[in-house]
Design an enzyme around this catalytic site. Structure first.
Site, PDB file in Angstrom:
ATOM      1  N   HIS A 223       0.629  -1.229   0.258  1.00  7.18           N
ATOM      2  CA  HIS A 223      -0.300  -0.310   0.235  1.00  7.18           C
ATOM      3  C   HIS A 223       0.954   1.180   0.038  1.00  7.18           C
ATOM      4  O   HIS A 223       2.042   0.828   0.268  1.00  7.18           O
ATOM      5  CB  HIS A 223      -1.114   0.149   0.895  1.00  7.18           C
ATOM      6  CG  HIS A 223       0.129   0.001   2.660  1.00  7.18           C
ATOM      7  ND1 HIS A 223       0.677  -0.930   2.969  1.00  7.18           N
ATOM      8  CD2 HIS A 223       0.281   1.352   3.158  1.00  7.18           C
ATOM      9  CE1 HIS A 223       1.593  -0.413   3.966  1.00  7.18           C
ATOM     10  NE2 HIS A 223       0.881   1.290   4.312  1.00  7.18           N
ATOM     11  N   ASP A 225       0.930   5.312   1.911  1.00  8.53           N
ATOM     12  CA  ASP A 225       0.418   5.635   3.062  1.00  8.53           C
ATOM     13  C   ASP A 225      -0.761   7.365   2.775  1.00  8.53           C
ATOM     14  O   ASP A 225      -0.183   7.467   1.863  1.00  8.53           O
ATOM     15  CB  ASP A 225       1.089   6.690   3.808  1.00  8.53           C
ATOM     16  CG  ASP A 225       1.699   5.575   5.099  1.00  8.53           C
ATOM     17  OD1 ASP A 225       1.010   4.279   4.863  1.00  8.53           O
ATOM     18  OD2 ASP A 225       2.634   5.551   5.462  1.00  8.53           O
ATOM     19  N   HIS A 279       4.478   0.039   0.286  1.00  7.86           N
ATOM     20  CA  HIS A 279       5.121  -0.720   0.892  1.00  7.86           C
ATOM     21  C   HIS A 279       4.761  -1.268   1.381  1.00  7.86           C
ATOM     22  O   HIS A 279       3.427  -1.831   1.365  1.00  7.86           O
ATOM     23  CB  HIS A 279       6.390   0.187   1.758  1.00  7.86           C
ATOM     24  CG  HIS A 279       5.136   1.189   2.396  1.00  7.86           C
ATOM     25  ND1 HIS A 279       4.413   2.556   2.138  1.00  7.86           N
ATOM     26  CD2 HIS A 279       4.932   1.241   4.042  1.00  7.86           C
ATOM     27  CE1 HIS A 279       3.629   3.100   3.476  1.00  7.86           C
ATOM     28  NE2 HIS A 279       3.867   1.998   3.962  1.00  7.86           N
ATOM     29  N   ARG A 289       6.413  -8.689  15.411  1.00 11.22           N
ATOM     30  CA  ARG A 289       7.563  -7.693  15.471  1.00 11.22           C
ATOM     31  C   ARG A 289       6.385  -6.019  15.914  1.00 11.22           C
ATOM     32  O   ARG A 289       4.717  -6.923  15.885  1.00 11.22           O
ATOM     33  CB  ARG A 289       7.249  -7.600  14.081  1.00 11.22           C
ATOM     34  CG  ARG A 289       7.857  -6.319  13.154  1.00 11.22           C
ATOM     35  CD  ARG A 289       7.868  -6.453  11.965  1.00 11.22           C
ATOM     36  NE  ARG A 289       8.386  -5.287  11.369  1.00 11.22           N
ATOM     37  CZ  ARG A 289       7.863  -4.258  10.997  1.00 11.22           C
ATOM     38  NH1 ARG A 289       6.455  -3.780  10.829  1.00 11.22           N
ATOM     39  NH2 ARG A 289       8.031  -2.197  10.242  1.00 11.22           N
TER      40      ARG A 289
END
Length: 345
Positions: A223, A225, A279, A289
């Site tokens: 996607h 941002d 990204h 994570r």
């Protein structure tokens, strides 16, 4: 990577695992069944690299050092759409306390996380409800928290305190970076001071649970941002990847740095000078994570426009967000800025 035939065994293990994890396998069983019928075990190796690294302490040195620092920020935003900053003014104590409290809240039982009065539906999110295939599924959970709600988060008062300290300092950093990027375009930074307020920005705390049985599942699907830019504090596990020169590269974590990435609004506002880059986050088979992202956003009625000749038509942030939501619902993915090109039909 485990074979697709291990899915049923993993599903049984999941039922017996920590009750803090969202029930991914039960909820998306139909999607995993499709993979079991048509297994795809191809693993793609992605090269790891370090993002451009900018030392912000140089902004306080002589004029030549300050200008070189600003130039590096602008060049990275043009060529990469991503860069890292050190000596950014947010203390290690604040970052470590935020991570400590973040881990605690994600360790809460799933039922508590999803029903807590303040951290409830609309704030706590996991998976991808609209997913019709595994490529659209995000194997992650998150708390999406507007700045205005940080100081009133029910039972998690210690987390609220840590987030508030982080928010105050990161907001100052965001305005500093926005001013530099505007200056390098020959624009005034007053636009951001007037339109990107604490009431319009938000934090998102992320956790990516281990996903041991299928490498094709993203922690966060590819996607861009939708904000002006995002400031990311991540742990040392790794998993963030971005597109550079037409191929995916993996970002090497730097424990001293914050990651900055340009969003769609800045690309449009800069008339494509700065780049909003696709990204994603890939899953890890054994290790969880954590990350925290600050999204630098304007109010919904803020109009995005630039000097002529413009690549994009004039639009408001609210209009942009509405179009993104409609595309995700209809198509299963975001279309983004191409919808607002003057040449778009």
């Amino acid at each position: 990577m485990a074979k697709s035939g291990d899915f049923v065994e993993y599903l049984n293990q999941e039922r017996l695992s920590m009750d803090s994890d969202p029930p991914f396998c039960q909820t998306y069983k139909a999607l995993f069944d499709k993979i079991s019928e048509n297994p795809c075990n191809k693993v793609v190796t992605v090269e790891e690299c370090e993002l451009p690294l900018v030392d912000l302490s140089r902004l306080d040195l002589d004029e030549s050092e300050m200008e070189e620092c600003k130039r590096e920020i602008a060049m990275a935003s043009q060529e990469w759409g991503f860069f890292q900053v050190i000596n950014h003014g947010i203390s290690r104590d604040i970052l470590e306390k935020l991570r400590e409290e973040q881990v605690k809240v994600f360790r809460q039982p799933f039922d508590k996380k999803s029903t807590e009065e303040k951290f409830a539906t609309g704030c706590y999110r996991w998976g991808t409800p609209s997913a019709t295939c595994l490529q659209q599924l995000s194997w992650s959970e998150a708390f999406h928290i507007p700045m205005t709600e940080i100081s009133d988060s029910g039972a998690f008062s210690s987390l609220s305190s840590a987030m508030e300290q982080f928010a105050i300092t990161v907001a100052g950093l965001a305005q500093k970076l926005a001013g530099i990027l505007a200056e390098k375009l020959g624009q005034k930074s007053t636009f951001f001071k007037e339109n990107c307020l604490p009431s319009t920005c938000y934090l998102r705390m992320n956790r990516y649970p281990p996903c041991p049985f299928y490498s094709g599942v993203h922690g966060l699907m590819p996607h861009t941002d939708s904000d002006f830019f995002t400031i990311l504090h991540q742990d040392e596990v790794g998993g963030l990847q971005l597109v550079k020169d037409g191929k995916w590269i993996s970002v090497k974590p730097n424990p001293e740095a914050l990651v900055i990435n340009i969003g769609d609004l800045f690309q449009a506002w800069s008339n494509d000078v700065y780049k909003s880059v696709e990204h994603r986050v890939v899953t890890n088979p054994t290790v969880e994570r954590f990350s925290t992202a600050y999204f630098f956003c304007p109010s919904y009625d803020t109009v995005i426009q630039n000097s002529e000749p413009s690549v994009y038509r004039k639009f408001s942030f609210g209009e942009f967000r509405q179009q993104v939501q409609e595309d995700v619902q209809k198509l299963g993915h975001k279309v983004g800025l191409s919808r607002f090109l003057l040449s778009h039909k």
